[in-house]
Design a protein around this motif. Structure first.
Motif, PDB file in Angstrom:
ATOM      1  N   SER A   1      -3.050 -10.122 -12.537  1.00 49.50           N
ATOM      2  CA  SER A   1      -3.069  -9.100 -13.581  1.00 49.50           C
ATOM      3  C   SER A   1      -2.569  -9.669 -14.908  1.00 49.50           C
ATOM      4  O   SER A   1      -1.813 -10.649 -14.937  1.00 49.50           O
ATOM      5  CB  SER A   1      -2.191  -7.912 -13.170  1.00 49.50           C
ATOM      6  OG  SER A   1      -2.724  -7.239 -12.051  1.00 49.50           O
TER       7      SER A   1
ATOM      8  N   ILE B   1      -0.608  -3.647  -9.161  1.00 50.51           N
ATOM      9  CA  ILE B   1      -0.711  -4.833 -10.004  1.00 50.51           C
ATOM     10  C   ILE B   1      -0.743  -6.045  -9.078  1.00 50.51           C
ATOM     11  O   ILE B   1       0.077  -6.144  -8.158  1.00 50.51           O
ATOM     12  CB  ILE B   1       0.501  -4.930 -10.951  1.00 50.51           C
ATOM     13  CG1 ILE B   1       0.578  -3.682 -11.837  1.00 50.51           C
ATOM     14  CG2 ILE B   1       0.434  -6.185 -11.818  1.00 50.51           C
ATOM     15  CD1 ILE B   1       1.913  -3.498 -12.507  1.00 50.51           C
TER      16      ILE B   1
ATOM     17  N   ASP C   1      -2.410  -5.070 -18.177  1.00 46.08           N
ATOM     18  CA  ASP C   1      -2.150  -4.285 -16.966  1.00 46.08           C
ATOM     19  C   ASP C   1      -0.691  -3.871 -16.852  1.00 46.08           C
ATOM     20  O   ASP C   1      -0.383  -2.795 -16.327  1.00 46.08           O
ATOM     21  CB  ASP C   1      -2.515  -5.117 -15.725  1.00 46.08           C
ATOM     22  CG  ASP C   1      -3.984  -5.446 -15.655  1.00 46.08           C
ATOM     23  OD1 ASP C   1      -4.789  -4.515 -15.479  1.00 46.08           O
ATOM     24  OD2 ASP C   1      -4.336  -6.634 -15.804  1.00 46.08           O
TER      25      ASP C   1
END
Length: 281
Positions: free
Chosen positions: A46, A42, A117
């Motif tokens: 994100s 990530i 995400d």
């Protein structure tokens, strides 16, 4: 709001509750969120959702690391506090931050399918640990998107403070039982998923655990705010609540470490339970 646990609905829907949260609830270590960024695929841009964000105690840490943060919360009073927190983060420490604070529930998250995400929920999953929630979280996560359940605990703290917070367990002050992290009941939903190939398509039921220790600085006034923000304490009738406050204050004044309103620190452990939506549905 009909799906909201009755104790949450009663205890978290007032300005007093919001102020007690702001005053007394601890924050979380920046290292816990940096771990998410650096180890889970990530990055800072994100799409991040903080579910049941409360007054923004964990959201503000997310917003100091990530630039795209949406906070979801059913309480209008808490939404107002969280919005103020994120506005301050954007103005003072992360000008790249794009944020929203919106009303929603764990079973009705107002974001598009397959768009997130990272979804976090701090100090809250025990309120809504059920299959309906898991399906809704899976709906909004991208394939391979991460779900992280976060809690602070203080079980390894000093004996004086542990004696003070043992007052929470006194049956006189538990008018309404509420779900809790410590009971471990919230884990049962993942056991249920493990037994069902059909449910495994929504979320990986195997949880990885990472922990981070940090100091929380408090005093009598802050600790009382924390106590009064706990659902079953906030729901006490006024005479019983006054008894609780008197005994809480007496216990604080019985120890050199905590008497008066002097500042002191306790060691908290932040727990991250990490899983993901499978890459193939």
């Amino acid at each position: 709001m009909d799906n909201l646990h009755k104790n949450a609905k009663a205890g978290f829907q007032t300005n007093e509750a919001a102020q007690n949260y702001v005053k007394g609830r601890p924050t979380y270590p920046i290292e816990s969120v940096e771990y998410m960024r650096d180890n889970l695929g990530i990055d800072k841009d994100s799409v991040v959702v903080d579910l049941a964000c409360g007054t923004g105690k964990f959201t503000q840490v997310l917003a100091s690391v990530f630039n795209n943060v949406t906070a979801v919360e059913p309480s209008k009073q808490f939404i107002e506090q969280c919005d103020n927190v994120l506005k301050n983060i954007k103005e003072t420490s992360n000008p790249s931050l794009q944020y929203k604070v919106i009303e929603g529930l764990a079973t009705s998250i107002p974001v598009p399918d397959n768009s997130v995400d990272l979804l976090t929920t701090a100090q809250a999953f025990h309120w809504f640990s059920n299959i309906e929630t898991i399906k809704e979280i899976s709906r909004v996560l991208k394939p391979n998107g991460k779900l992280i359940l976060v809690w602070n605990s203080n079980k390894e703290d000093n004996p004086e403070y542990n004696q003070i917070i043992s007052l929470y367990r006194d049956k006189r002050f538990r008018a309404e039982e509420s779900p809790s992290f410590y009971s471990g009941e919230w884990m049962k939903v993942f056991d249920e998923i493990k037994e069902s190939p059909e449910l495994k398509k929504f979320i990986d039921p195997n949880l990885d655990l990472k922990t981070f220790k940090h100091n929380h600085y408090t005093n009598y006034e802050k600790a009382l705010g924390h106590a009064l923000s706990i659902s079953f304490i906030s729901l006490l009738d006024e005479p019983t609540k006054e008894i609780f406050i008197k005994e809480f204050k007496d216990l604080f004044n019985s120890f050199e470490l905590t008497k008066g309103n002097k500042d002191f620190s306790i060691v908290l452990t932040t727990h991250l339970y990490i899983t993901k939506k499978p890459s193939l549905q």
